[in-house]
Design a protein around this motif. Structure first.
Motif, PDB file in Angstrom:
ATOM      1  N   THR A 183       0.853  -1.192   0.000  1.00  0.00           N
ATOM      2  CA  THR A 183       0.000   0.000   0.000  1.00  0.00           C
ATOM      3  C   THR A 183       0.889   1.242   0.000  1.00  0.00           C
ATOM      4  O   THR A 183       2.111   1.149  -0.109  1.00  0.00           O
ATOM      5  N   ARG A 184       0.299   2.404   0.156  1.00  0.00           N
ATOM      6  CA  ARG A 184       1.058   3.643   0.319  1.00  0.00           C
ATOM      7  C   ARG A 184       0.794   4.251   1.699  1.00  0.00           C
ATOM      8  O   ARG A 184       1.091   5.407   1.947  1.00  0.00           O
ATOM      9  N   ASP A 185       0.262   3.463   2.617  1.00  0.00           N
ATOM     10  CA  ASP A 185      -0.133   3.959   3.933  1.00  0.00           C
ATOM     11  C   ASP A 185       1.083   4.136   4.842  1.00  0.00           C
ATOM     12  O   ASP A 185       2.039   3.361   4.772  1.00  0.00           O
ATOM     13  N   ILE A 186       1.016   5.141   5.719  1.00  0.00           N
ATOM     14  CA  ILE A 186       2.127   5.354   6.642  1.00  0.00           C
ATOM     15  C   ILE A 186       2.099   4.357   7.802  1.00  0.00           C
ATOM     16  O   ILE A 186       3.119   4.157   8.468  1.00  0.00           O
ATOM     17  N   ARG A 187       0.948   3.733   8.038  1.00  0.00           N
ATOM     18  CA  ARG A 187       0.822   2.684   9.048  1.00  0.00           C
ATOM     19  C   ARG A 187      -0.134   1.618   8.533  1.00  0.00           C
ATOM     20  O   ARG A 187      -1.003   1.900   7.727  1.00  0.00           O
ATOM     21  N   TYR A 188       0.017   0.384   9.036  1.00  0.00           N
ATOM     22  CA  TYR A 188      -0.826  -0.706   8.554  1.00  0.00           C
ATOM     23  C   TYR A 188      -1.972  -1.026   9.514  1.00  0.00           C
ATOM     24  O   TYR A 188      -2.562  -2.109   9.449  1.00  0.00           O
ATOM     25  N   GLY A 189      -2.307  -0.068  10.373  1.00  0.00           N
ATOM     26  CA  GLY A 189      -3.419  -0.221  11.290  1.00  0.00           C
ATOM     27  C   GLY A 189      -3.363   0.839  12.362  1.00  0.00           C
ATOM     28  O   GLY A 189      -2.478   1.701  12.377  1.00  0.00           O
ATOM     29  N   ASP A 190      -4.330   0.779  13.280  1.00  0.00           N
ATOM     30  CA  ASP A 190      -4.317   1.679  14.425  1.00  0.00           C
ATOM     31  C   ASP A 190      -3.032   1.470  15.211  1.00  0.00           C
ATOM     32  O   ASP A 190      -2.653   0.328  15.517  1.00  0.00           O
ATOM     33  N   LEU A 191      -2.347   2.548  15.555  1.00  0.00           N
ATOM     34  CA  LEU A 191      -1.009   2.436  16.129  1.00  0.00           C
ATOM     35  C   LEU A 191      -0.994   1.612  17.405  1.00  0.00           C
ATOM     36  O   LEU A 191      -0.093   0.796  17.627  1.00  0.00           O
ATOM     37  N   ASP A 192      -1.976   1.787  18.274  1.00  0.00           N
ATOM     38  CA  ASP A 192      -1.998   1.024  19.518  1.00  0.00           C
ATOM     39  C   ASP A 192      -2.223  -0.469  19.286  1.00  0.00           C
ATOM     40  O   ASP A 192      -1.845  -1.289  20.117  1.00  0.00           O
ATOM     41  N   GLU A 193      -2.818  -0.803  18.151  1.00  0.00           N
ATOM     42  CA  GLU A 193      -3.083  -2.217  17.838  1.00  0.00           C
ATOM     43  C   GLU A 193      -1.887  -2.905  17.191  1.00  0.00           C
ATOM     44  O   GLU A 193      -1.759  -4.122  17.265  1.00  0.00           O
ATOM     45  N   VAL A 194      -0.996  -2.132  16.549  1.00  0.00           N
ATOM     46  CA  VAL A 194       0.079  -2.761  15.780  1.00  0.00           C
ATOM     47  C   VAL A 194       1.474  -2.501  16.329  1.00  0.00           C
ATOM     48  O   VAL A 194       2.432  -3.168  15.900  1.00  0.00           O
ATOM     49  N   ALA A 195       1.632  -1.563  17.279  1.00  0.00           N
ATOM     50  CA  ALA A 195       2.986  -1.155  17.657  1.00  0.00           C
ATOM     51  C   ALA A 195       3.119  -0.859  19.151  1.00  0.00           C
ATOM     52  O   ALA A 195       2.182  -0.379  19.797  1.00  0.00           O
ATOM     53  N   TRP A 196       4.320  -1.139  19.676  1.00  0.00           N
ATOM     54  CA  TRP A 196       4.728  -0.668  20.994  1.00  0.00           C
ATOM     55  C   TRP A 196       5.497   0.627  20.807  1.00  0.00           C
ATOM     56  O   TRP A 196       6.501   0.659  20.092  1.00  0.00           O
ATOM     57  N   TYR A 197       5.045   1.704  21.466  1.00  0.00           N
ATOM     58  CA  TYR A 197       5.715   2.995  21.377  1.00  0.00           C
ATOM     59  C   TYR A 197       5.569   3.686  22.720  1.00  0.00           C
ATOM     60  O   TYR A 197       5.120   3.061  23.700  1.00  0.00           O
ATOM     61  N   LYS A 198       5.960   4.944  22.816  1.00  0.00           N
ATOM     62  CA  LYS A 198       6.071   5.615  24.118  1.00  0.00           C
ATOM     63  C   LYS A 198       4.772   5.561  24.929  1.00  0.00           C
ATOM     64  O   LYS A 198       4.794   5.389  26.152  1.00  0.00           O
ATOM     65  N   LYS A 199       3.643   5.682  24.277  1.00  0.00           N
ATOM     66  CA  LYS A 199       2.365   5.751  24.970  1.00  0.00           C
ATOM     67  C   LYS A 199       1.968   4.428  25.621  1.00  0.00           C
ATOM     68  O   LYS A 199       1.338   4.426  26.686  1.00  0.00           O
ATOM     69  N   ASN A 200       2.338   3.282  25.026  1.00  0.00           N
ATOM     70  CA  ASN A 200       1.806   2.015  25.518  1.00  0.00           C
ATOM     71  C   ASN A 200       2.859   0.974  25.897  1.00  0.00           C
ATOM     72  O   ASN A 200       2.512  -0.153  26.271  1.00  0.00           O
ATOM     73  N   SER A 201       4.143   1.319  25.828  1.00  0.00           N
ATOM     74  CA  SER A 201       5.193   0.318  26.037  1.00  0.00           C
ATOM     75  C   SER A 201       5.604   0.129  27.487  1.00  0.00           C
ATOM     76  O   SER A 201       6.433  -0.747  27.772  1.00  0.00           O
ATOM     77  N   ALA A 202       5.060   0.944  28.393  1.00  0.00           N
ATOM     78  CA  ALA A 202       5.483   0.927  29.796  1.00  0.00           C
ATOM     79  C   ALA A 202       6.985   1.207  29.927  1.00  0.00           C
ATOM     80  O   ALA A 202       7.657   0.703  30.833  1.00  0.00           O
ATOM     81  N   ASN A 203       7.502   1.992  28.997  1.00  0.00           N
ATOM     82  CA  ASN A 203       8.899   2.417  29.007  1.00  0.00           C
ATOM     83  C   ASN A 203       9.889   1.264  28.964  1.00  0.00           C
ATOM     84  O   ASN A 203      10.952   1.309  29.600  1.00  0.00           O
ATOM     85  N   GLN A 204       9.542   0.245  28.197  1.00  0.00           N
ATOM     86  CA  GLN A 204      10.461  -0.879  28.074  1.00  0.00           C
ATOM     87  C   GLN A 204      10.167  -1.676  26.806  1.00  0.00           C
ATOM     88  O   GLN A 204       9.108  -1.553  26.206  1.00  0.00           O
TER      89      GLN A 204
END
Length: 245
Positions: free
Chosen positions: A146-167
């Motif tokens: 595709t040409r999408d910047i993400r392949y789904g809702d970020l919280d559903e597909v990735a660990w990042y600062k908001k949901n990773s519990a800092n690890q």
């Protein structure tokens, strides 16, 4: 835990036990067939866009784990420890050394000739061993055609600062993209094969995808970063492997 994820954990647990479990079949189970296609890339620094044609290749469905890395290399450089965690705190050259070691273990021709004293690396494009993906291959696989910047809702597909519990988090827990690739976004950035801009940055290599400590704006299929291939390593930077066969 769903049955697919359970089988993945079981496989990695077996691999981590002994090098005898690392076979063409077990590594083959970790690889996804990526079809041929095209991808559009952009360098925001110099405001240039370009397109590349991608031949079919194979890419590991997860970042390389600490269990697999430790079994092949005999050490675990990671700051966060756990066999099912992505290996991190690895330099670019350590990633390609892993590719060579895994290739040799499976009697494949290594892709890289490395001279650590002169900090030079030669790539053999005819070799059948394992390698890092190019950044074009990486982005194409992440976007799954595709040409999408993400392949789904970020919280559903990735660990990042908001949901990773800092690890760092164990691989394979988030939703995969359409081609069955997990953790392409977030958790760890991933080294790619390419030199970024030799005329300005010398031998700096590219990494992609965002990490567990990044804000949402950095965790995109199109985000590009770069650093020194022999000296730079950090606890949110890992890699996954590719092969042309």
């Amino acid at each position: 835990m769903n049955i697919i994820l359970y089988r993945w954990y079981s496989k990695i647990t077996q691999i981590a036990l002994t090098i005898n479990h690392i076979t063409e079949e077990s590594i083959g189970d970790l690889l996804v067939n990526i079809p041929a296609g095209n991808v559009d890339l952009r360098d925001d620094r110099i405001k240039v866009t370009w397109s590349e044609t991608i031949p079919a290749f194979k890419l590991s469905k997860y970042p390389i784990t600490q269990g697999l890395y430790k079994t092949i290399m005999g050490n675990n450089p990671s700051n966060f420890k756990g066999d099912q965690l992505p290996v991190e705190s690895v330099s670019w050259v350590e990633a390609v050394q892993f590719c060579n070691a895994l290739s040799q273990h499976l009697n494949r021709v290594p892709c890289y000739k490395i001279d650590v004293h002169t900090e030079s690396v030669e790539y053999n494009s005819t070799a059948n061993g394992f390698r890092l993906p190019s950044e074009a291959e990486w982005q194409y696989a992440c976007q799954s055609g595709t040409r999408d910047i993400r392949y789904g809702d970020l919280d559903e597909v990735a660990w990042y600062k908001k949901n990773s519990a800092n690890q760092l988090q164990e691989v394979g827990q988030k939703q995969p993209n359409e081609w069955g690739l997990y953790d392409m976004l977030g958790n760890v950035w991933e080294w790619c094969s390419d030199i970024y801009d030799e005329s300005i940055y010398g031998s700096y290599r590219i990494f992609r995808g965002g990490g567990w400590n990044d804000e949402e704006r950095s965790v995109m299929a199109t985000t590009r970063r770069r650093s020194h291939p022999f000296s730079f390593k950090i606890d949110d930077l890992g890699f996954r492997i590719a092969t042309c066969e």
